[in-house]
Write an enzyme that holds these catalytic residues in place. Sequence first.
Site, PDB file in Angstrom:
ATOM      1  N   LYS A 165      -2.773   4.542  -3.716  1.00 30.08           N
ATOM      2  CA  LYS A 165      -3.410   5.708  -4.222  1.00 30.08           C
ATOM      3  C   LYS A 165      -2.292   5.620  -5.813  1.00 30.08           C
ATOM      4  CE  LYS A 165      -7.157   7.886  -2.007  1.00 30.08           C
ATOM      5  NZ  LYS A 165      -7.069   6.954  -0.946  1.00 30.08           N
ATOM      6  N   ASP A 222       0.881  -0.907   0.273  1.00 27.21           N
ATOM      7  CA  ASP A 222       0.094  -0.007  -0.009  1.00 27.21           C
ATOM      8  C   ASP A 222       0.576   1.543  -0.033  1.00 27.21           C
ATOM      9  OD1 ASP A 222      -2.356  -1.259   0.172  1.00 27.21           O
ATOM     10  OD2 ASP A 222      -1.999  -1.269   2.526  1.00 27.21           O
ATOM     11  N   MET A 266      -7.673   9.101  10.224  1.00 25.27           N
ATOM     12  CA  MET A 266      -8.026   9.992   8.827  1.00 25.27           C
ATOM     13  C   MET A 266      -8.841  10.508   8.775  1.00 25.27           C
ATOM     14  SD  MET A 266      -9.116   5.914   7.238  1.00 25.27           S
ATOM     15  CE  MET A 266      -9.222   4.800   8.614  1.00 25.27           C
TER      16      MET A 266
END
Length: 273
Positions: free
Chosen positions: A77, A55, A189
């Site tokens: 991402k 990741d 987050m």
Amino acid sequence: AHQYVKQPNLMGSGCDSEGIKHGKVQLVGAGPNDPELLTIKALKAIQQADVIVFDRLVNREILDFAADKCQQIYVGKRCGQPSLKQEEISQILVELAKLGKRVVRLKGGDPFIFGRGGEEGLLLAKHNIEFEVIPGITAAIGCAASSYIPLTHREIARSVTFVTGQVVTGALPAWSELVKAGQTLVFYMGLEKAQEIQQGLVEQGLNPDFPLAIITHGCSRQQKVHVSCLDSLTSKARELKGVSPALIILGEVVKLREELNMTIESVISQEEV
Ligand code: SAH
């Protein structure tokens, strides 16, 4: 067969319906950034892997521990583009294991703390693929240590709650449950939800000058610890917009930091804002 398999496969664990032996998947926690925070077990798994599926939050230096022949697949991402869907990642793991590979699924922090390790594990179990979880130091634990904030402390905080700022459906947690005396809150987050967090907690009666720290790039050379209080959470978050990863620690324990930090100030080089 492991306990999640509802219909036991008569061929035994780790085999498909033809009885062909699958590889194995290890869900490995890479810890928060600093490669030295890996467990020895994680390190061994990385060294022995045929494939590593990793990741965005995994420090690339950790990948240097892998064998030269080890295939490395990035599933985080990419600039501007969204990351692969969770189902797609799980599917990749299943397919690699079915090729007989020894797969390491490497995740930042701990795989079972806001890491969707459970979801990947469920799919592997469904396909009767042998898997193992190797824990990692989660961001809350790593950032607390590196910023000298004890998450619990006698007479100040006797519980700590890890909360996610991202929810798939519905609202954020019931604020009333989060506002308890003697509790430390850690938001993962949470930066993008700063306004909601501030509002929710103040509405539940938490003091606007309740101490907090925002730790950015925790456990790395770029780590910064931003100490402020609840009523400036939203403005701080705005200042830090786009800085990632960032963790929010709320609690009286934040105040201990100054005192704990003083004796070792010269050893660490952290920039205070
Ligand atoms: N499984 C991970 C968490 C993944 S969720 C773990 O156990 O740590 C991603 C969030 O974790 C980020 O948005 C941030 O809030 C937090 N985080 C992860 N690594 C961090 C770091 N090095 N410094 C600060 N926050 C971090």
